[in-house]
Design an enzyme around this catalytic site. Structure first.
Site, PDB file in Angstrom:
ATOM      1  N   HIS A 368       0.815  -1.146  -0.156  1.00  0.00           N
ATOM      2  CA  HIS A 368       0.017  -0.103   0.062  1.00  0.00           C
ATOM      3  C   HIS A 368       0.743   1.200  -0.046  1.00  0.00           C
ATOM      4  O   HIS A 368       0.341   2.232  -0.009  1.00  0.00           O
ATOM      5  CB  HIS A 368      -0.982   0.152   1.220  1.00  0.00           C
ATOM      6  CG  HIS A 368      -1.952  -1.075   1.053  1.00  0.00           C
ATOM      7  ND1 HIS A 368      -3.402  -0.725   0.750  1.00  0.00           N
ATOM      8  CD2 HIS A 368      -1.947  -2.265   1.595  1.00  0.00           C
ATOM      9  CE1 HIS A 368      -4.080  -1.910   0.819  1.00  0.00           C
ATOM     10  NE2 HIS A 368      -3.302  -2.773   1.358  1.00  0.00           N
ATOM     11  N   LYS A 559      -8.155  14.221   3.977  1.00  0.00           N
ATOM     12  CA  LYS A 559      -7.190  13.147   3.821  1.00  0.00           C
ATOM     13  C   LYS A 559      -6.075  13.570   5.094  1.00  0.00           C
ATOM     14  O   LYS A 559      -6.302  14.454   5.672  1.00  0.00           O
ATOM     15  CB  LYS A 559      -6.415  13.163   2.699  1.00  0.00           C
ATOM     16  CG  LYS A 559      -5.890  14.163   2.079  1.00  0.00           C
ATOM     17  CD  LYS A 559      -5.288  14.304   0.618  1.00  0.00           C
ATOM     18  CE  LYS A 559      -6.109  14.028  -0.295  1.00  0.00           C
ATOM     19  NZ  LYS A 559      -6.209  13.002  -1.076  1.00  0.00           N
ATOM     20  N   ARG A 560      -5.295  12.346   5.561  1.00  0.00           N
ATOM     21  CA  ARG A 560      -4.489  12.375   6.444  1.00  0.00           C
ATOM     22  C   ARG A 560      -3.476  13.730   6.003  1.00  0.00           C
ATOM     23  O   ARG A 560      -3.226  13.848   4.976  1.00  0.00           O
ATOM     24  CB  ARG A 560      -3.374  11.194   6.391  1.00  0.00           C
ATOM     25  CG  ARG A 560      -4.220  10.126   7.347  1.00  0.00           C
ATOM     26  CD  ARG A 560      -4.833  10.150   8.554  1.00  0.00           C
ATOM     27  NE  ARG A 560      -3.696  10.475   9.551  1.00  0.00           N
ATOM     28  CZ  ARG A 560      -3.192   9.755  10.093  1.00  0.00           C
ATOM     29  NH1 ARG A 560      -3.638   8.634  10.415  1.00  0.00           N
ATOM     30  NH2 ARG A 560      -2.196  10.057  11.215  1.00  0.00           N
ATOM     31  N   LYS A 565       1.187  14.654   0.515  1.00  0.00           N
ATOM     32  CA  LYS A 565      -0.308  15.106   0.007  1.00  0.00           C
ATOM     33  C   LYS A 565      -0.464  16.312  -0.365  1.00  0.00           C
ATOM     34  O   LYS A 565      -1.235  16.880  -1.022  1.00  0.00           O
ATOM     35  CB  LYS A 565      -1.392  14.598   1.012  1.00  0.00           C
ATOM     36  CG  LYS A 565      -1.418  12.789   1.092  1.00  0.00           C
ATOM     37  CD  LYS A 565      -2.437  12.671   2.283  1.00  0.00           C
ATOM     38  CE  LYS A 565      -2.127  11.091   2.546  1.00  0.00           C
ATOM     39  NZ  LYS A 565      -3.019  10.229   1.865  1.00  0.00           N
ATOM     40  N   THR A 666      -8.325   6.671  -2.230  1.00  0.00           N
ATOM     41  CA  THR A 666      -9.856   6.214  -2.449  1.00  0.00           C
ATOM     42  C   THR A 666     -10.697   7.459  -2.288  1.00  0.00           C
ATOM     43  O   THR A 666     -11.742   7.457  -2.899  1.00  0.00           O
ATOM     44  CB  THR A 666     -10.089   5.088  -1.466  1.00  0.00           C
ATOM     45  OG1 THR A 666      -9.545   5.309  -0.274  1.00  0.00           O
ATOM     46  CG2 THR A 666      -9.478   3.930  -2.033  1.00  0.00           C
ATOM     47  N   LYS A 670     -14.390   8.602  -4.127  1.00  0.00           N
ATOM     48  CA  LYS A 670     -15.722   8.837  -3.491  1.00  0.00           C
ATOM     49  C   LYS A 670     -16.138  10.156  -4.083  1.00  0.00           C
ATOM     50  O   LYS A 670     -17.141  10.509  -4.132  1.00  0.00           O
ATOM     51  CB  LYS A 670     -15.387   9.076  -1.733  1.00  0.00           C
ATOM     52  CG  LYS A 670     -15.032   7.466  -1.392  1.00  0.00           C
ATOM     53  CD  LYS A 670     -14.202   7.565  -0.076  1.00  0.00           C
ATOM     54  CE  LYS A 670     -13.550   6.403   0.394  1.00  0.00           C
ATOM     55  NZ  LYS A 670     -12.939   6.262   1.579  1.00  0.00           N
TER      56      LYS A 670
HETATM   57  C1  26V Z   1       2.387   5.123   6.887  1.00  0.00           C
HETATM   58  C2  26V Z   1       3.568   6.137   7.435  1.00  0.00           C
HETATM   59  C3  26V Z   1       4.095   5.634   8.581  1.00  0.00           C
HETATM   60  C4  26V Z   1       5.310   6.319   8.823  1.00  0.00           C
HETATM   61  C5  26V Z   1       5.570   7.621   8.635  1.00  0.00           C
HETATM   62  C6  26V Z   1       5.043   7.762   7.060  1.00  0.00           C
HETATM   63  C7  26V Z   1       3.951   7.260   6.797  1.00  0.00           C
HETATM   64  C8  26V Z   1       3.497   7.325   5.521  1.00  0.00           C
HETATM   65  C9  26V Z   1       2.429   6.695   4.912  1.00  0.00           C
HETATM   66  C10 26V Z   1       1.989   5.493   5.329  1.00  0.00           C
HETATM   67  C11 26V Z   1       0.722   4.917   4.712  1.00  0.00           C
HETATM   68  C12 26V Z   1       0.678   3.429   4.955  1.00  0.00           C
HETATM   69  C13 26V Z   1      -0.009   2.477   4.009  1.00  0.00           C
HETATM   70  C14 26V Z   1      -1.313   3.193   3.674  1.00  0.00           C
HETATM   71  O1  26V Z   1      -2.145   3.620   4.496  1.00  0.00           O
HETATM   72  N1  26V Z   1      -1.507   3.318   2.427  1.00  0.00           N
HETATM   73  C15 26V Z   1      -2.633   3.783   1.838  1.00  0.00           C
HETATM   74  O2  26V Z   1      -3.376   2.821   1.339  1.00  0.00           O
HETATM   75  C16 26V Z   1      -4.635   3.187   0.553  1.00  0.00           C
HETATM   76  C17 26V Z   1      -5.533   1.754   0.241  1.00  0.00           C
HETATM   77  O3  26V Z   1      -4.536   1.236  -0.691  1.00  0.00           O
HETATM   78  C18 26V Z   1      -4.131   4.239  -0.530  1.00  0.00           C
HETATM   79  O4  26V Z   1      -5.447   4.435  -1.366  1.00  0.00           O
HETATM   80  C19 26V Z   1      -3.140   5.316  -0.283  1.00  0.00           C
HETATM   81  O5  26V Z   1      -2.953   5.778  -1.229  1.00  0.00           O
HETATM   82  C20 26V Z   1      -2.008   4.723   0.728  1.00  0.00           C
HETATM   83  O6  26V Z   1      -1.530   5.894   1.043  1.00  0.00           O
END
Ligand code: 26V
Length: 823
Positions: A368, A559-560, A565, A666, A670
């Site tokens: 992801h 979004k986060r 982003k 996603t 939406k």
């Molecule tokens: C995690 C972390 C943790 C450490 C600090 C930086 C950081 C940055 C991003 C993440 C995201 C981890 C995985 C995640 O949530 N991915 C999301 O998954 C969605 C479903 O597949 C996708 O639509 C998003 O683009 C993706 O960011």
């Protein structure tokens, strides 16, 4: 499809779902389960009573569905995920079961308004963002499409924190979502599995074979809580099983003979902290011992449960891949690969090769993110201490794997080093993504570009070794929540014109296309959007006491909060627009409300600064009497429930990540489904959205992923962009020099200096084209008829992004399962 069949005299006669039966069930539940007098019951008592009345009807379905799956000996898929962002369950259940109306009327006759009690329910916020919400959409789809699919996860006592905004800054409050009890869960005190940590491994020989025993250490009990999940419009219900940690002492008869009573209680509390809190996606979470224990805790319980069910149904262990598929939602549950190997080799005493064949046949892995800081690694020393037997097994897996690599790339020691599950360059770390790829028969990315980038960069060596293991399965969203529930007015309009099959076959929306030429339909579509904007304006008024005008263009970024982003790019545009207004250069510009919502990870200082900047800018812009055209809102505590109010009200959807950074997104889907136009980069699923809606119906700007790569390679100098663009320079100077923070002029000096010197996500490089794209947005919005046509075409052409298409692809290409269910 089968019909319900009763075989036992005690079988539930499916409870009727008409208004009068519901009324009776609600009354009974209020008095006999909640234990309240209808004369004095509070709204929350009624909420609980209705929930109990609804869940009675769901659990019956669950019972029959399980019977059917057992009887038909189906293959089941288990979705392993640390996160499920489910949101509220009452409305969702009522809509899926098809008795929302009946329930509304039943309550009304009892003098209670369904609308008033709905908001009392807390969101089940057991996830961070996209990954957790995707898991929830997938559960809805599996149940709705009659697929035998089960979710496994953790029953966190505290979910995603509540975000408050105080003096413009984010403050985190605990999410005590279980405080009033949870009518949706079935505790299963008999469904318990021991989970082992620490200790050491003893080797001995049995008939010439080495055998391993994991001894001593600590044991925690995983106890199941079941959340039956009903499908939409059918009689099926699947199950989401969440594990909670309980102290072994609770199950120990010697408990009261304990000598050191206080120590015993302290140990109990310590072991139960494992499932206490959801980790925010935060750099500080990475490498934390408790997080590793959470991962292994839920994985071990789930794998034990799966093997137990397999045996109970009488299947031989060798048939595991014929009856079981396990999907790893990111690397968080990847330790499951070592756990299954451990159980097959140590407990079932299978030979290594056989165990490995079964394991690889069962697992598949979804990646992801490409963000390097988000990729999980665990120090070997930590893994050895917490999970000593697993560490040995990982070494063994790696040994066999690297032999295969050497065989395929003779003499290439570099590739061996790069592919190894153990990273030797950063102080010996276990690379969980490598373990996941090696132990799976399929690996997928979540959008076309993302999968291509996985093959080109992150997993390039793996791709050269096993090209057939990689597939793309583009994400999707559930139309049941994100259109039918969230936007009843639009759902109703659509149904009146094309019938209601679109809820289970979203491609049907294409039949709306001819209606874009129908003036009455366009007017109705516009009225729906208008009503939804009024609904959002009421929420903003209620929560923030800010009045926003539904006449303005609603420009939405939800979004986060993360640098990649690029909320900052949006802020720079807001300031540019503001400057143009102040200089009287904005006659052409339409009125706008720019709305932001999203949480920052608690230790992500820069992201929290961005929130503060948005609020500081909002404060200036909203209070400038010379600025009637512009408003900025940061709506606190973004969650599934607020998303459902914001999304239907959006005119413009901001999807502006640096190309190559957002795996899919996603929210983009939406918003477009609800008739918002997208302003976005060629990143993640935006690329496929452009293909679907047509390039004339989307505002694309900025560099593509290749151009980003090239600029990075050739040396990016953000200051060049600053110096050559007057409006950009002006906006950045204002932020840096304290125009928006006069009480503390230096507040954003570091932030701006970072943009001028590093700008990791190339905000400045994309600024000019972003502003140009916003001018095109304005030009189109001034022609409401033309805007509405394009907005409608967005809705009509988003069918591909249904989660049902996504899930069917997994079912066919990865899991090898097919629909099976009750009508
Ligand atoms: C995690 C972390 C943790 C450490 C600090 C930086 C950081 C940055 C991003 C993440 C995201 C981890 C995985 C995640 O949530 N991915 C999301 O998954 C969605 C479903 O597949 C996708 O639509 C998003 O683009 C993706 O960011």
């Amino acid at each position: 499809m089968k019909t319900l069949e009763m075989v036992h005299e005690y079988d539930p006669r499916p409870l009727p779902c008409d208004k009068d039966s519901l009324k009776e069930s609600i009354r009974d539940a209020l008095i006999h389960i909640v234990g309240k007098d209808p004369l004095t019951a509070t709204p929350r008592d009624w909420l609980h009573a209705v929930s109990f009345a609804v869940r009675e009807r769901i659990i019956e379905r669950r019972m029959y569905t399980k019977r059917l799956f057992d009887q038909e000996q189906v293959k089941r898929v288990y979705y392993l995920s640390m996160e499920y962002l489910i949101g509220r369950m009452l409305v969702n259940s009522l809509m899926n079961l098809g008795f929302y109306e009946a329930c509304c009327e039943a309550l009304e006759e009892m003098g209670v308004s369904l609308h008033e009690i709905i908001d009392m329910e807390s969101d089940a916020a057991l996830g961070n963002g996209g990954l957790g919400r995707l898991a929830a959409c997938i559960l809805d789809s599996m149940a709705s499409q009659c697929l035998p699919g089960y979710g496994y996860g953790i029953r966190y006592e505290f979910g995603m924190f509540h975000q408050g905004i105080e003096n413009g800054e984010q403050v985190e409050h605990p999410d005590n979502w279980l405080r009033y009890g949870n009518p949706w869960e079935f505790p299963r005190p008999e469904k318990i599995f021991p989970v082992h940590f620490y200790g050491y491994v003893v080797e001995h020989r049995e008939r010439g074979q080495p055998r391993y025993h994991w001894e001593d250490g600590e044991e925690v009990i995983a106890m199941a809580y079941d959340y039956p999940t009903p499908g939409f419009g059918n009689k099926n219900a699947n199950n989401l099983r969440l594990w909670a940690a309980k102290a072994t002492r609770d199950f120990d008869l010697d408990y009261f003979n304990e000598g050191d009573y206080i120590r015993a209680v302290r140990e109990k509390i310590e072991s139960e902290t494992i499932s206490m809190v959801l980790y925010p996606n935060d750099a500080t979470a990475i490498g934390r011992e408790l997080r590793l224990k959470q991962e292994y805790f839920f994985v071990s319980a789930s794998i034990q449960d799966i093997l137990h069910r397999h045996a109970e149904l009488g299947y031989p262990i060798e048939s595991l891949p014929d009856k079981v598929a396990i999907q790893l939602n990111d690397t968080h549950p990847a330790i499951a690969i070592a756990e299954l190997m451990r159980l097959l080799v140590d407990s079932h005493q299978l030979p290594w090769q056989k165990a490995w064949e079964l394991t690889r046949g069962v697992f598949s892995y979804t990646n992801h993110t490409l963000m390097p800081e988000a990729l999980e690694t665990w120090p070997v020393t930590l893994m050895e201490r917490v999970l000593p037997r697993h560490m040995q097994i990982i070494y063994d897996i790696n040994f066999h794997f690297l032999n295969e690599v050497r065989h395929n790339f003779p003499g290439d020691n570099d590739i061996v080093r790069r592919l190894s599950i153990i990273d030797e360059n950063h102080g010996r770390q276990v690379r969980m993504a490598h373990l996941a790829v090696v132990g799976s028969h399929m690996v997928n990315g979540v959008a076309a570009l993302h999968t291509e980038l996985l093959k080109k960069h992150l997993f390039n060596d793996f791709y050269r070794l096993w090209p057939d293991r990689f597939v793309n399965i583009t994400n999707g969203i559930t139309p049941r929540l994100w259109l039918n529930q969230a936007n009843p007015a639009l759902a109703d309009l659509i149904t009146r014109h094309i019938g209601n099959n679109w809820t289970m076959d979203l491609e049907q929306l294409r039949r709306l296309e001819p209606l874009v030429d129908n003036r009455d339909f366009r007017r109705e579509f516009q009225q729906v959007k208008r009503r939804n904007k009024e609904r959002l304006a009421e929420l903003v008024k209620r929560q923030m006491d800010i009045t926003i005008s539904p006449d303005a263009l609603f420009d939405i970024q939800i979004k986060r909060i993360h640098e990649y982003k690029r909320q900052l790019l949006n802020v720079l545009h807001v300031i540019t627009f503001y400057n143009r207004i102040r200089e009287g250069r904005a006659e052409e510009q339409v009125s706008r409300v720019t709305l932001f919502a999203g949480k920052a990870a608690p230790s992500y200082t820069r992201a929290k600064q961005i929130i503060r900047l948005i609020n500081d800018v909002a404060d200036v812009v909203n209070h400038d009497p010379m600025n009637p055209k512009q408003q900025v809102v940061f709506l606190p505590n973004y969650d599934v429930s607020t998303a459902a109010v914001i999304i239907p009200a959006a005119d413009l959807s901001e999807q502006i990540s640096t190309a190559g950074t957002e795996a899919s997104g996603t929210g983009n889907m939406k918003l477009a489904l609800n008739g918002a136009m997208t302003i976005g980069t060629l990143d993640g699923a935006n690329i496929e959205i452009r293909e679907a809606v047509g390039e004339e119906n989307i505002f694309i700007f900025g560099m593509n992923a290749e151009e980003v790569e090239r600029l990075k390679r050739e040396g990016y100098r953000p200051r060049d962009f600053y110096e050559s663009n007057d409006e950009l320079r002006r906006a950045l100077d204002m932020i840096r020099d304290g125009f928006f923070s006069p009480q503390e002029p230096g507040r954003y000096r570091d932030l701006v200096n970072n943009l001028l010197t590093e700008d990791q996500y190339m905000v400045l490089a994309d600024y000019a084209d972003y502003v140009r794209a916003h001018e095109a947005v304005d030009a189109l919005y001034r022609d409401p008829e033309a805007w509405m046509r394009k907005a409608m075409l967005n809705t009509a052409r988003m069918g591909y992004f249904s989660i049902d298409r996504t899930v069917m692809q997994y079912a066919q290409e990865v899991w090898g399962i097919s629909p099976e269910g009750w009508v």
